[in-house]
Design a protein around this motif. Structure first.
Motif, short mmCIF file in Angstrom:
data_model
loop_
_atom_site.label_atom_id
_atom_site.label_comp_id
_atom_site.label_asym_id
_atom_site.label_seq_id
_atom_site.Cartn_x
_atom_site.Cartn_y
_atom_site.Cartn_z
N LYS A 255 0.84 -1.20 0.00
CA LYS A 255 0.00 0.00 0.00
C LYS A 255 0.87 1.25 0.00
O LYS A 255 0.60 2.22 -0.71
CB LYS A 255 -0.92 0.01 1.22
CG LYS A 255 -1.97 1.11 1.18
CD LYS A 255 -2.88 1.07 2.38
CE LYS A 255 -4.00 0.10 2.11
NZ LYS A 255 -5.04 0.12 3.15
N GLY B 263 2.25 1.69 -3.40
CA GLY B 263 1.18 2.21 -4.27
C GLY B 263 0.96 3.70 -4.04
O GLY B 263 0.80 4.47 -5.00
N LEU B 264 0.97 4.11 -2.78
CA LEU B 264 0.79 5.54 -2.47
C LEU B 264 1.98 6.36 -2.97
O LEU B 264 1.81 7.46 -3.48
CB LEU B 264 0.60 5.73 -0.96
CG LEU B 264 -0.73 5.25 -0.40
CD1 LEU B 264 -0.72 5.36 1.12
CD2 LEU B 264 -1.89 6.03 -0.99
N THR C 44 3.84 5.62 -5.53
CA THR C 44 3.70 5.69 -6.99
C THR C 44 2.63 6.71 -7.36
O THR C 44 2.82 7.52 -8.28
CB THR C 44 3.33 4.30 -7.55
OG1 THR C 44 4.36 3.38 -7.20
CG2 THR C 44 3.16 4.34 -9.05
N SER C 45 1.51 6.69 -6.65
CA SER C 45 0.44 7.67 -6.91
C SER C 45 0.92 9.08 -6.66
O SER C 45 0.62 9.99 -7.45
CB SER C 45 -0.77 7.38 -6.03
OG SER C 45 -1.36 6.15 -6.38
N LEU C 46 1.65 9.29 -5.58
CA LEU C 46 2.16 10.62 -5.28
C LEU C 46 3.13 11.08 -6.36
O LEU C 46 3.08 12.23 -6.79
CB LEU C 46 2.85 10.62 -3.91
CG LEU C 46 3.50 11.96 -3.51
CD1 LEU C 46 2.45 13.06 -3.42
CD2 LEU C 46 4.24 11.81 -2.20
N GLN D 202 3.10 10.18 -9.48
CA GLN D 202 2.31 10.48 -10.68
C GLN D 202 1.61 11.83 -10.54
O GLN D 202 1.62 12.64 -11.46
CB GLN D 202 1.28 9.38 -10.94
CG GLN D 202 0.45 9.60 -12.20
CD GLN D 202 1.29 9.58 -13.45
OE1 GLN D 202 2.16 8.75 -13.60
NE2 GLN D 202 1.02 10.50 -14.37
N VAL D 203 1.02 12.08 -9.38
CA VAL D 203 0.34 13.36 -9.15
C VAL D 203 1.34 14.51 -9.20
O VAL D 203 1.07 15.57 -9.78
CB VAL D 203 -0.42 13.33 -7.80
CG1 VAL D 203 -0.90 14.72 -7.40
CG2 VAL D 203 -1.61 12.38 -7.89
N THR D 204 2.50 14.31 -8.62
CA THR D 204 3.54 15.35 -8.64
C THR D 204 4.00 15.61 -10.07
O THR D 204 4.14 16.76 -10.48
CB THR D 204 4.74 14.91 -7.77
OG1 THR D 204 4.28 14.67 -6.44
CG2 THR D 204 5.82 15.96 -7.75
N ASP E 169 2.22 15.01 -12.84
CA ASP E 169 1.11 15.66 -13.54
C ASP E 169 1.01 17.14 -13.17
O ASP E 169 0.79 18.00 -14.03
CB ASP E 169 -0.21 14.97 -13.19
CG ASP E 169 -0.33 13.58 -13.81
OD1 ASP E 169 0.52 13.23 -14.66
OD2 ASP E 169 -1.26 12.85 -13.42
N GLU F 229 -10.83 11.30 -14.99
CA GLU F 229 -9.74 10.99 -14.06
C GLU F 229 -8.36 11.16 -14.70
O GLU F 229 -7.44 11.64 -14.06
CB GLU F 229 -9.92 9.57 -13.54
CG GLU F 229 -8.99 9.24 -12.38
CD GLU F 229 -9.32 7.89 -11.78
OE1 GLU F 229 -8.37 7.13 -11.55
OE2 GLU F 229 -10.51 7.62 -11.53
N ASP F 230 -8.22 10.77 -15.96
CA ASP F 230 -6.91 10.82 -16.62
C ASP F 230 -6.77 12.08 -17.49
O ASP F 230 -6.17 12.04 -18.55
CB ASP F 230 -6.68 9.56 -17.44
CG ASP F 230 -7.66 9.42 -18.59
OD1 ASP F 230 -8.74 10.04 -18.54
OD2 ASP F 230 -7.36 8.68 -19.54
#
Length: 176
Positions: free
Chosen positions: A39, A42-43, A45-47, A49-51, A53, A151-152
């Motif tokens: 988890k 995953g977080l 990786t998500s962070l 990606q958001v950074t 973007d 979302e994307d």
């Protein structure tokens, strides 16, 4: 000499039971630790990606959206029309002020009959041009706005604007 403990069958079963419970708890704790690590990965990786973007939107996306607005033919036409109407209104106003200032010094009265704007309400024409610009519809913005709802959206905007050459304006023709 060594000491030997002799365990009875009941004590042996009790110790086996305790060992089984400890093993079960350790396995459960390892599973929770692995799930927490997954988890966390995953977080992270998500962070990331958001950074990424966010950085792209700040460095490129917003500029492309602004260019889509500024380069839209509808915007160029609206701005040109407002400028023309503002110049006409200003010219007529200046012409009339000049007449008002000159007429007291001459016995004959000068009028605006020779002006190209005689009988034309340039103020209303300018007001109509401003209203038309304020109600301007740019089709490219509707597509961009629709994409911002998904979302994307950053990936879609990247595809959209990367298809246009970097450094060129993004007109409505480029925004499909």
């Amino acid at each position: 000499m060594g000491c030997f403990f002799v365990l009875t069958s009941a004590e042996l079963n009790t110790r086996k039971s305790i060992l089984g419970e400890v093993t079960s708890r350790a396995t459960e704790a390892e599973t929770r630790a692995r799930q927490a690590e997954e988890k966390g990965d995953g977080l992270a990786t998500s962070l990331a990606q958001v950074t990424n973007d966010h950085a792209w939107m700040c460095q490129h996306g917003i500029r492309h959206i602004v260019e889509a607005i500024l380069d839209a033919p509808e915007n160029a036409t609206g701005v040109t029309d407002m400028n023309v109407r503002a110049c006409q209104s200003g010219f007529k106003d200046g012409y009339n002020k000049c007449l008002n200032n000159v007429n007291p010094f001459f016995s004959s009265r000068f009028t605006d009959e020779r002006s190209g704007f005689h009988g034309v309400d340039t103020e209303d024409a300018f007001g109509a041009a401003v209203d038309a610009y304020n109600n301007l519809s740019i089709p490219a913005l509707y597509r961009i706005e629709a994409w911002l709802e998904v979302e994307d959206y950053v990936d879609r905007l990247r595809m959209l604007f990367n298809s246009a050459k970097e450094g060129e304006g993004t007109s409505d023709a480029n925004v499909e």
